[in-house]
Scaffold this active site. Sequence first.
Site, PDB file in Angstrom:
ATOM      1  N   ARG A  34      39.116 -44.108   7.825  1.00 37.12           N
ATOM      2  CA  ARG A  34      38.072 -43.347   7.136  1.00 37.12           C
ATOM      3  C   ARG A  34      38.595 -42.431   6.100  1.00 37.12           C
ATOM      4  NH1 ARG A  34      34.478 -42.258  12.691  1.00 37.12           N
ATOM      5  NH2 ARG A  34      33.191 -44.214  12.359  1.00 37.12           N
ATOM      6  N   LYS A 197      23.482 -57.185  24.972  1.00 33.66           N
ATOM      7  CA  LYS A 197      22.132 -57.386  25.075  1.00 33.66           C
ATOM      8  C   LYS A 197      21.282 -57.807  24.200  1.00 33.66           C
ATOM      9  CE  LYS A 197      22.348 -53.790  28.930  1.00 33.66           C
ATOM     10  NZ  LYS A 197      22.142 -52.323  29.200  1.00 33.66           N
ATOM     11  N   GLY A 353      29.601 -52.005  15.010  1.00 35.98           N
ATOM     12  CA  GLY A 353      30.167 -52.057  16.331  1.00 35.98           C
ATOM     13  C   GLY A 353      31.227 -52.978  16.511  1.00 35.98           C
ATOM     14  N   GLY A 376      26.136 -47.733  13.735  1.00 38.73           N
ATOM     15  CA  GLY A 376      24.865 -47.446  13.970  1.00 38.73           C
ATOM     16  C   GLY A 376      24.101 -47.493  12.533  1.00 38.73           C
TER      17      GLY A 376
HETATM   18  P1  AMP Z   1      27.281 -54.745  21.862  1.00 37.99           P
HETATM   19  O1  AMP Z   1      27.645 -53.452  21.677  1.00 37.99           O
HETATM   20  O2  AMP Z   1      25.915 -54.897  22.298  1.00 37.99           O
HETATM   21  O3  AMP Z   1      27.589 -55.455  20.457  1.00 37.99           O
HETATM   22  O4  AMP Z   1      28.154 -55.323  22.731  1.00 37.99           O
HETATM   23  C1  AMP Z   1      29.495 -55.529  22.845  1.00 37.99           C
HETATM   24  C2  AMP Z   1      30.082 -55.780  24.392  1.00 37.99           C
HETATM   25  O5  AMP Z   1      29.318 -56.880  24.813  1.00 37.99           O
HETATM   26  C3  AMP Z   1      31.350 -55.924  24.394  1.00 37.99           C
HETATM   27  O6  AMP Z   1      31.909 -54.808  24.923  1.00 37.99           O
HETATM   28  C4  AMP Z   1      31.457 -57.175  25.298  1.00 37.99           C
HETATM   29  O7  AMP Z   1      32.651 -57.052  26.335  1.00 37.99           O
HETATM   30  C5  AMP Z   1      30.335 -57.302  26.039  1.00 37.99           C
HETATM   31  N1  AMP Z   1      29.903 -58.997  26.343  1.00 37.99           N
HETATM   32  C6  AMP Z   1      30.081 -59.872  25.485  1.00 37.99           C
HETATM   33  N2  AMP Z   1      29.935 -60.976  26.049  1.00 37.99           N
HETATM   34  C7  AMP Z   1      29.824 -60.549  27.369  1.00 37.99           C
HETATM   35  C8  AMP Z   1      29.282 -61.564  28.346  1.00 37.99           C
HETATM   36  N3  AMP Z   1      29.202 -62.589  28.590  1.00 37.99           N
HETATM   37  N4  AMP Z   1      29.199 -60.835  29.458  1.00 37.99           N
HETATM   38  C9  AMP Z   1      28.967 -59.231  29.703  1.00 37.99           C
HETATM   39  N5  AMP Z   1      29.543 -58.646  28.712  1.00 37.99           N
HETATM   40  C10 AMP Z   1      29.704 -59.347  27.314  1.00 37.99           C
END
Ligand code: AMP
Length: 395
Positions: A34, A197, A353, A376
Amino acid sequence: MNINSFNFFNKRALIRVDFNVPINNEGQVTDDTRIRMAIPTIKKVLESNGSVVLMSHLGRPKDEFEKKYSLSQIVSTVEKHLDQSISFAEDCISDQAFRLTENLQNGQVVLLENLRFYAEEKKGDSSFAMKLAKHGDVYINDAFGTAHRAHASTAVIANYFKEDKMFGHLLESEIKSVEKVLGSDGHPLTAIVGGAKVSSKITILSNLISKVDHIIIGGGMAYTFVKALGGRIGKSLVEDDYLSVAKDILDKALENNVKIHLPVDTITAKEFNNKADIFSHAIDAIPDDQMGLDIGIQSISMFSSVIKNSALILWNGPMGVFEMTNFQKGTISIANAVAEATENGTFSLVGGGDSVAAVNQFKLAHKVSHVSTGGGAMLEYLEGKVLPGIKAIQE
Ligand code: AMP
């Protein structure tokens, strides 16, 4: 006002930077990305014979001085990258700070102490913002990471610089990259959305549906879509409250002529553990005692061919649990496909992220067109929100 055309001669530029860098227990900066990213803007002012006052937050102090969050710890790193010595103000609005910035000579740099030692910063307090504004004749916002916050130094302060306010090079390149993807008429435009999610990506998906040609869905969120379509997903991550939302997204995509690509196969395990045995299954036929933790090879090849035929790519979120070696092949392969497409002329933006963490981990950051610095902030931008830090400069 524009940083390239502004005449900084004899002007003190007050620059909001994002120096929120990781620091270890010995007070050493462990990742200076950064700081390095802010150097072009600082140098631009100095080379144009102006002077610079830097302000930033660091960590999450409890609204008062805390040694471990003092920006004094980063002074030597900033000096190293600027190749000159700088002064440090031990409080961002003390008499000492104002004396330092009042007497600044062209070519000199002052760094103010952590803005978040004052609760007024996060509250967006206008009298605090007005005091900060006294440090400069011109205001530059170069902190994309906090552009989604209406804090005193990121947004409110702009009210005290009628005309003389502008984006720094870093913030400008972030804006240009998102606008290039979401505002351009280059096609095909493909969004790759992954991560854990559906619930955290739903606004992004809804915003993208009116803009893109393809949406590739991977990661944990894919299983909610598969279940919504009647598939058997075993113990995979699922948000049962979002089944109808997922269905709606699929219907809307159809109405908008957007092609949604879901994985067709998956790498599974009985436990969420890198040591567990791994299996491969069709995405909609996962045994009850297993969970999908990565996309499978057929999905990789299907997704890669969509990626390679795209003119513009936006990537947010990993394809699987890339933190575990057994489940990172999907994310690495997609990162490689994006890198290859970029080499062949595709514009690629990786933002928000964990996909940024993934391209950094796989050492592919230099092979994509733009890697966003704001997690974010980038997510909110992709959701179609107006970011206060950007609006304050544009108004
Ligand atoms: P996000 O912050 O919503 O972009 O989510 C990222 C996280 O999703 C990472 O830590 C991944 O390990 C997790 N992730 C990705 N695919 C899966 C999966 N099939 N099951 C559980 N966690 C997952």
